[in-house]
Design an enzyme around this catalytic site. Structure first.
Site, PDB file in Angstrom:
ATOM      1  N   ASP A  62       0.825  -1.206   0.000  1.00 34.16           N
ATOM      2  CA  ASP A  62       0.000   0.000   0.000  1.00 34.16           C
ATOM      3  C   ASP A  62       0.864   1.264   0.000  1.00 34.16           C
ATOM      4  O   ASP A  62       1.910   1.303   0.673  1.00 34.16           O
ATOM      5  CB  ASP A  62      -0.872  -0.046   1.269  1.00 34.16           C
ATOM      6  CG  ASP A  62      -2.007   0.951   1.231  1.00 34.16           C
ATOM      7  OD1 ASP A  62      -2.539   1.215   0.140  1.00 34.16           O
ATOM      8  OD2 ASP A  62      -2.366   1.462   2.310  1.00 34.16           O
ATOM      9  N   HIS A  63       0.405   2.293  -0.710  1.00 33.06           N
ATOM     10  CA  HIS A  63       1.112   3.583  -0.756  1.00 33.06           C
ATOM     11  C   HIS A  63       2.602   3.414  -1.040  1.00 33.06           C
ATOM     12  O   HIS A  63       3.450   3.974  -0.350  1.00 33.06           O
ATOM     13  CB  HIS A  63       0.913   4.366   0.553  1.00 33.06           C
ATOM     14  CG  HIS A  63      -0.483   4.908   0.704  1.00 33.06           C
ATOM     15  ND1 HIS A  63      -0.956   5.965  -0.037  1.00 33.06           N
ATOM     16  CD2 HIS A  63      -1.501   4.535   1.515  1.00 33.06           C
ATOM     17  CE1 HIS A  63      -2.214   6.210   0.310  1.00 33.06           C
ATOM     18  NE2 HIS A  63      -2.580   5.355   1.232  1.00 33.06           N
ATOM     19  N   HIS A  67      -7.063  10.529   5.693  1.00 34.40           N
ATOM     20  CA  HIS A  67      -6.260   9.558   6.438  1.00 34.40           C
ATOM     21  C   HIS A  67      -6.153   9.888   7.923  1.00 34.40           C
ATOM     22  O   HIS A  67      -6.161  11.052   8.313  1.00 34.40           O
ATOM     23  CB  HIS A  67      -4.822   9.541   5.874  1.00 34.40           C
ATOM     24  CG  HIS A  67      -4.673   8.701   4.641  1.00 34.40           C
ATOM     25  ND1 HIS A  67      -3.968   9.128   3.544  1.00 34.40           N
ATOM     26  CD2 HIS A  67      -5.121   7.465   4.334  1.00 34.40           C
ATOM     27  CE1 HIS A  67      -3.984   8.184   2.621  1.00 34.40           C
ATOM     28  NE2 HIS A  67      -4.677   7.166   3.072  1.00 34.40           N
ATOM     29  N   HIS A  96      -9.851   5.411   0.626  1.00 30.66           N
ATOM     30  CA  HIS A  96      -8.783   5.469   1.636  1.00 30.66           C
ATOM     31  C   HIS A  96      -9.319   6.216   2.847  1.00 30.66           C
ATOM     32  O   HIS A  96     -10.330   6.919   2.780  1.00 30.66           O
ATOM     33  CB  HIS A  96      -7.559   6.177   1.050  1.00 30.66           C
ATOM     34  CG  HIS A  96      -6.759   5.282   0.145  1.00 30.66           C
ATOM     35  ND1 HIS A  96      -5.474   4.887   0.431  1.00 30.66           N
ATOM     36  CD2 HIS A  96      -7.089   4.687  -1.018  1.00 30.66           C
ATOM     37  CE1 HIS A  96      -5.041   4.095  -0.527  1.00 30.66           C
ATOM     38  NE2 HIS A  96      -6.001   3.952  -1.435  1.00 30.66           N
ATOM     39  N   GLY A  97      -8.615   6.066   3.974  1.00 29.33           N
ATOM     40  CA  GLY A  97      -9.022   6.801   5.178  1.00 29.33           C
ATOM     41  C   GLY A  97     -10.381   6.370   5.704  1.00 29.33           C
ATOM     42  O   GLY A  97     -11.136   7.186   6.233  1.00 29.33           O
ATOM     43  N   SER A 129     -11.169   4.625   8.269  1.00 32.96           N
ATOM     44  CA  SER A 129     -11.336   4.575   9.728  1.00 32.96           C
ATOM     45  C   SER A 129     -12.235   5.694  10.231  1.00 32.96           C
ATOM     46  O   SER A 129     -12.885   5.557  11.258  1.00 32.96           O
ATOM     47  CB  SER A 129      -9.967   4.707  10.433  1.00 32.96           C
ATOM     48  OG  SER A 129      -9.160   3.609  10.134  1.00 32.96           O
ATOM     49  N   THR A 162      -6.084   3.115  10.673  1.00 31.05           N
ATOM     50  CA  THR A 162      -6.011   3.791  11.966  1.00 31.05           C
ATOM     51  C   THR A 162      -6.908   3.142  13.022  1.00 31.05           C
ATOM     52  O   THR A 162      -6.546   3.085  14.203  1.00 31.05           O
ATOM     53  CB  THR A 162      -6.383   5.284  11.771  1.00 31.05           C
ATOM     54  OG1 THR A 162      -5.455   5.829  10.823  1.00 31.05           O
ATOM     55  CG2 THR A 162      -6.304   6.061  13.059  1.00 31.05           C
TER      56      THR A 162
HETATM   57  O1  G3H Z   1      -4.186   3.190   2.711  1.00 37.82           O
HETATM   58  C1  G3H Z   1      -4.622   3.053   3.850  1.00 37.82           C
HETATM   59  C2  G3H Z   1      -5.859   3.664   4.261  1.00 37.82           C
HETATM   60  O2  G3H Z   1      -6.143   4.775   3.521  1.00 37.82           O
HETATM   61  C3  G3H Z   1      -6.097   3.717   5.732  1.00 37.82           C
HETATM   62  O3  G3H Z   1      -6.540   4.976   6.211  1.00 37.82           O
HETATM   63  O4  G3H Z   1      -5.678   4.738   8.497  1.00 37.82           O
HETATM   64  O5  G3H Z   1      -7.245   6.534   7.911  1.00 37.82           O
HETATM   65  O6  G3H Z   1      -8.038   4.181   7.979  1.00 37.82           O
HETATM   66  P1  G3H Z   1      -6.900   5.113   7.740  1.00 37.82           P
HETATM   67 ZN    ZN Z   2      -4.442   5.331   2.154  1.00 32.03          ZN
END
Ligand code: G3H
Ligand code: ZN
Length: 281
Positions: free
Chosen positions: A83-84, A177, A205-206, A208, A230
């Site tokens: 990832d990333h 994120h 993404h993001g 959480s 997260t």
């Molecule tokens: O690539 C990973 C995700 O975008 C996780 O995002 O940590 O905010 O859930 P998050």
């Molecule tokens: Zn991400």
């Protein structure tokens, strides 16, 4: 069973459901995802970010080997994803570490350079039989795609996919994120407009920071891969803090890593079940 991300994502895309992808940092994260998948009977993607690799001294292999072993011995379907990934050196280790997919992230680069680098990464990865996810970057000076407030333009998204040849696209629709509260509001109409223009599966993404009901709505409107990181760390750290506060004399890490792993397993299972539940109309 260790399966291919492409199959899990294609299956979800075709059926209009969501596939959750969890970012792992420690062995306990890996075990939590595997245990939650087994408990719920749901498939999942285990993903290792370049930042997590950096934490492990730059070596992806130990954590990837743990994820592969957990997948092979667990009773459910798990896939491994990087990832990333910003560095070509790590991209080039994707297949070798057992991952079948990778997010190549050149979104920090100006648009034209992002497209050129992503096209090159996708060309190489496809030659290895890998599935590639990518992300639009700064367009028109609006900040990177997951800067709060930034939104993906459907026409830009379609052009990016056509010009790079990627298999899945991360889009900015309201999440950001590293949120520690579930207060993000998603633009569901925008998800639908992007889905109408973009032929490949969309990635959130993001996640959480997104309430479960909103995640379900996002999937209903066209989102396929749901990235969650997260949330696991919040559960982990909360459990560690609680144990150490109750038993300040503890020195054996198993005394606090055990409850931390249990807390992450519950959080992951909640997410997996939330994606399969349907809201009453
Ligand atoms: O690539 C990973 C995700 O975008 C996780 O995002 O940590 O905010 O859930 P998050
Ligand atoms: Zn991400």
């Amino acid at each position: 069973m260790l399966c291919r991300s492409a199959d899990l994502i294609a299956e979800a895309h075709a059926s209009g459901s969501g596939i959750a992808a969890f970012n792992v940092i420690t062995l306990e994260h890996v075990q939590a995802v595997a245990d939650a998948a087994r408990r719920t009977g749901q498939p999942a993607i285990v993903q290792i970010s370049q930042n997590a690799v950096r934490h492990h001294g730059g070596d992806v292999m130990p954590l990837a080997a743990a994820a592969g072993a957990a997948a092979r011995t667990g009773g459910t379907r798990l896939a491994l994803h990087l990832d990333h990934v910003e560095d070509f050196a790590l991209l080039h280790r994707t297949a070798e570490c057992g991952a079948s997919s990778v997010m190549f992230d050149a979104s920090r680069l100006p648009d034209a350079e992002n497209i050129a680098a992503t096209r090159e990464a996708a060309r190489w990865a496809h030659g290895q039989g890998l599935f590639v996810e990518a992300e639009l970057g700064e367009i028109g000076g609006k900040g990177s795609a997951h800067t709060p407030g930034v939104r993906t333009d459907p026409a830009d998204a379609a052009r990016f996919v056509a010009e790079t040849g990627v298999d899945a696209l991360a889009v900015a629709v309201g999440s950001s994120h590293a949120m520690v509260s579930r207060t993000a509001e998603l633009d569901l109409q925008l998800i639908e407009r992007i889905r109408e223009k973009v032929p490949v599966p969309l990635v959130l993404h993001g996640s959480s920071g997104v309430p479960h009901t909103t995640l379900r709505a996002a999937v209903k409107h066209g989102m396929t891969k749901i990235n969650i990181g997260t949330l696991l760390n919040v559960s982990f750290t909360r459990a560690v803090r609680a144990t150490l506060a109750q038993e300040p004399e503890v020195v054996d890490p198993r005394r606090y890593l055990g409850p931390a792993r249990d807390a992450m397993t519950d959080a992951v299972a909640d997410c997996l079940l939330a994606l399969t539940t349907s809201d009453s109309p």
